[in-house]
Design an enzyme around this catalytic site. Structure first.
Site, PDB file in Angstrom:
ATOM      1  CG  HIS A 503      -1.646   1.282   1.482  1.00  0.00           C
ATOM      2  ND1 HIS A 503      -3.045   1.140   1.037  1.00  0.00           N
ATOM      3  CD2 HIS A 503      -1.434   2.390   1.993  1.00  0.00           C
ATOM      4  CE1 HIS A 503      -3.546   2.546   1.231  1.00  0.00           C
ATOM      5  NE2 HIS A 503      -2.723   3.298   1.925  1.00  0.00           N
ATOM      6  CD  GLU A 504       1.596   3.793   3.614  1.00  0.00           C
ATOM      7  OE1 GLU A 504       1.811   4.805   2.988  1.00  0.00           O
ATOM      8  OE2 GLU A 504       0.524   3.697   4.386  1.00  0.00           O
ATOM      9  CG  HIS A 507       0.578   6.282  -0.945  1.00  0.00           C
ATOM     10  ND1 HIS A 507      -0.575   7.238  -1.284  1.00  0.00           N
ATOM     11  CD2 HIS A 507      -0.141   5.980   0.414  1.00  0.00           C
ATOM     12  CE1 HIS A 507      -1.510   7.014  -0.455  1.00  0.00           C
ATOM     13  NE2 HIS A 507      -1.437   6.278   0.428  1.00  0.00           N
ATOM     14  CG  HIS A 510       0.358   9.168  -6.826  1.00  0.00           C
ATOM     15  ND1 HIS A 510      -0.699   9.416  -6.188  1.00  0.00           N
ATOM     16  CD2 HIS A 510       0.283   9.789  -8.321  1.00  0.00           C
ATOM     17  CE1 HIS A 510      -1.493  10.353  -7.024  1.00  0.00           C
ATOM     18  NE2 HIS A 510      -0.857  10.251  -8.196  1.00  0.00           N
TER      19      HIS A 510
END
Length: 727
Positions: A503-504, A507, A510
């Site tokens: 998940h992290e 980010h 991105h």
């Protein structure tokens, strides 16, 4: 699970800016100059401008922040008072260029104060909070500056701007209006007072909660009370006690959520209850760390600020520039999910109660029993034991052969460990990230282990933001709060922790793929209900067969995870979803309730309001408390998610739709990865969110794929296919 947006420009997008030296500034701070010996005085000479943490002392931040604020204010004053007619370059681009010293210092400061704070850093944070707000107001409310911006905005279609320039100009104007640029002089004074009070209170909340979480840890004297925990977990608890001077005892430290990981394993019911209550009441003890009065003040001030700016509620103000656009859309989305979630919660609770009775228990299911008995039901239904999984998830293997491998297969990235770049804490690891052609894309820091001086949760942010205008590439960090193994023990983590890593890093991708000219629209400088989309999407690769077989190997013998065990994980993937998704949904509705208050409703009693708000959701099942209670809901009181926690559920919908697209087009391929990079990950905020998503997905997001992912059925087939159009 907390994200600090990669604030590409301090000017209009963040709260990190300053106009004057506050009376409470640390001794020796001088806003007019900065000694050359200060590590922030000149740009870092390290690769990509990484912070020189080997030279930075906690006492260096305050003078650098003050000097940076003064420098940016002078730069902005020159822009506002220029005699030449406004142009995009001498006004908008000039604003984007301003504040370089402030950005260097503030991005490093935000990273360290969140992950490795100390008394000096906390004092700096508290002392400068009102001045940060004052500086932002001094810029946003400057009538001369706004006049130049407005003049450009009014004739924007005739300026011959690129699409990105037009977006930056539009957002600059809109952000200044949202910040109060159109208010009367008297109302601007009132607004500045609200902002100063809010910045002080939000900082106070964060610091109180950090202290409350540390003080709220459960101290256990009898090892027998820890029955059910592994030897490694008990050793870690003994180490935590030793670190606090409690030799011979055991300390179970608290994570930021209501439920605690140990509740799934502890066999002693009294210990489970004690741990749950330690978590539930951590910030409600009537002491100096009690946050209830603070949050009541924050909620009222936000409502008053929204009214001053012309909005009925804070939620209306916040959602105006989000993908959902308004609270009604967000609430309708949550309520659409609420009914099937509530039905599933009642079914799960009945199943657990039956399990209690079947195992000889003569008591009613309580919140501290849920994880323990759900784990028993999981084992019985799916023959899946979480302890059976951990040997296959050694953290370094998960990172290099799982997280990195997926990024390589999708985007062609490669990773190289860098031990020559200084870090702010010895456990932090740094990696260079390279493109498929060998060009350096960015740097990544990983800080995974829990510490008493670290905020709870997991998050991503930048030490250096990407911008072609400034000439910078991204330097990014991921932070988590996994339990560090005792010396000599393997670093084994749960599958939930594995998902958190993916998940992290979503980010991080991105941010790494940011490809913008102007920093204010770069990377993760996007709406809250969009920024969680890439991270939620990246979670899907944790169970991709190609990826899983690459990282899930037994740390003892190197054998891959058996297919039978993989099948069990997949069969159990939607198990307990009523609880796990429902606790987050309840927290999101609690957040929206707080921020749907009007100024006329006045100050609320925190406990009474929370009870009433939860009862109104239809998700007030006593055995399923919200993921965060109001008094320790860090996301909404200090971390920028006010009226925005729904974003985690909203972006799960976006993620489910996007992954559904991947499944229909061949899954994990370089071509699909490149398309996702080109159309989503590299766009920043250069486009509006709904058209951007629609262009990738071919349609507006639908609730159906999300309900499928959760293993929940919609009320009707028609409801499952109802699209959620935003913007």
């Amino acid at each position: 699970m907390r994200l600090f947006a990669a604030t590409a420009t301090i000017l209009l997008m963040s709260t990190t800016a300053i106009a004057q030296t506050p009376a409470s500034a640390p001794a020796g701070a001088n806003a007019a100059s900065l000694p050359a010996s200060n590590p922030f005085a000149a740009a870092s000479t390290l690769p990509l401008g990484a912070p020189p943490f080997d030279r930075i002392k906690s006492s260096d931040y305050a003078p650098a922040l003050l000097a940076g604020m003064a420098q940016q204010r002078a730069e902005v004053r020159a822009i506002a008072n220029a005699r030449s007619a406004p142009t995009f370059d001498n006004t908008i681009a000039a604003l984007e260029r301003s504040g370089r010293l402030l950005e260097r210092a503030s991005l490093a400061f935000e990273g360290v104060v969140g992950a490795n704070t100390d008394d000096v850093l906390q004092k700096t944070e508290a002392d400068l909070a009102p001045a940060f707000a004052a500086h932002q107001d001094a810029i946003n409310l400057d009538p001369a500056l706004f006049a130049r911006v407005r003049m450009l905005y009014d004739k924007r279609q005739s300026l011959g701007l690129t699409p990105e320039q037009l977006q930056v100009l539009t957002l600059t104007y809109q952000n200044m209006v949202r910040a109060g640029a159109l208010l009367s002089p008297a109302d601007k004074v009132t607004l500045s007072q609200y902002n100063a009070q809010l910045s002080t209170l939000e900082t106070a909340f964060q610091q109180k909660l950090l202290a409350a979480t540390k003080a709220g840890a459960l101290v256990v004297e009898d090892r027998a009370k820890l029955a059910g925990l592994s030897e490694a977990e008990i050793a870690a608890a003994a180490d935590a006690a030793k670190a606090r001077g409690l030799v011979g005892k055991y300390v179970l430290t608290l994570q930021n959520t209501t439920q605690q990981p140990e509740l799934a394993s502890l066999t002693d019911r009294a210990t489970r209850e004690a741990l749950f209550r330690a978590s539930w009441t951590r910030a409600e003890k009537g002491d100096a760390n009690d946050t209830r009065d603070t949050i009541a003040q924050i909620a009222l001030l936000r409502a008053q600020k929204a009214k001053l700016l012309g909005f009925p509620t804070w939620a209306d103000y916040v959602l105006q520039d989000q993908m959902a656009k308004n609270p009604q859309t967000a609430l309708a989305f949550m309520q659409r999910l609420g009914k099937p979630v509530a039905v599933e919660q009642h079914r799960e609770a009945a199943e657990l109660q039956a399990r209690i009775k079947a195992t000889g228990g003569d008591f009613e299911l309580k919140p501290w029993d849920w994880d323990f008995y759900s784990e028993q039901v999981r084992k019985a239904k799916y023959d899946l034991n979480q302890d059976e999984l951990k040997p296959y998830f050694e953290i370094n293997k998960v990172l290099t052969d799982g997280v990195f491998y997926a990024a390589h297969e999708l985007y062609g990235l490669t990773f190289k460990r860098r031990t020559d770049i200084p870090v702010y804490q010895p456990d932090v690891m740094v990696y260079e990230v390279d493109e498929a052609n060998g060009a350096m894309l960015g740097l990544m820091y990983f800080d995974y282990w829990k510490r008493d001086n670290k905020n709870g949760g997991a998050w991503m942010s930048n030490f250096v933001n990407q911008s072609e205008l400034i000439g910078t590439k991204p330097v990014i960090y991921n932070v988590a709060n996994f339990t560090k193994p005792a010396a000599g023990q393997p670093a084994l983590i749960s599958f939930d922790d594995v998902v958190t890593m993916f998940h992290e890093f979503g980010h991080a991708l991105h941010g790494l793929f940011a490809n913008q000219v102007y920093p204010s629209v770069s990377g993760t400088n996007t709406a809250r209900d969009f920024v969680e989309f890439p991270s939620q999407f990246n979670e899907h690769w944790a169970l991709d067969p190609k990826v899983l077989s690459h990282y899930a190997v037994n740390y003892k013998d190197g054998k891959p995870i058996p297919q039978a065990l993989v099948d069990k994980i997949k069969r159990a993937s939607t198990f307990n979803s009523g609880y796990s998704f429902g606790e987050a949904l309840a927290a999101a509705e609690l957040d929206m309730s707080w921020h749907s208050l009007t100024a006329a409703q006045g100050r609320q009693d925190a406990d009474a309001f929370e009870d009433k708000a939860l009862a109104a959701t239809g998700l007030d099942i006593a055995e399923v408390p919200p993921r965060y209670r109001s008094s320790y809901f860090l996301h909404i009181w200090s971390n920028g998610y006010s009226a925005g926690y729904y974003a985690y559920s909203w972006t799960k919908m976006l993620s489910a739709n996007a992954f559904n697209w991947f499944e229909r087009h061949g899954g994990m391929t370089r071509a699909n990865g490149q398309r996702f990079r080109d159309m989503i990950l590299s766009k920043g905020h250069t486009e509006d969110y709904a058209p951007m998503f629609r262009a990738f997905n071919g349609a507006d997001p639908q609730v159906g794929p999300l309900l499928k992912d959760l293993g929940l059925d919609a009320d009707t087939p028609e409801q499952a296919q109802t699209g959620t159009t935003a913007g």
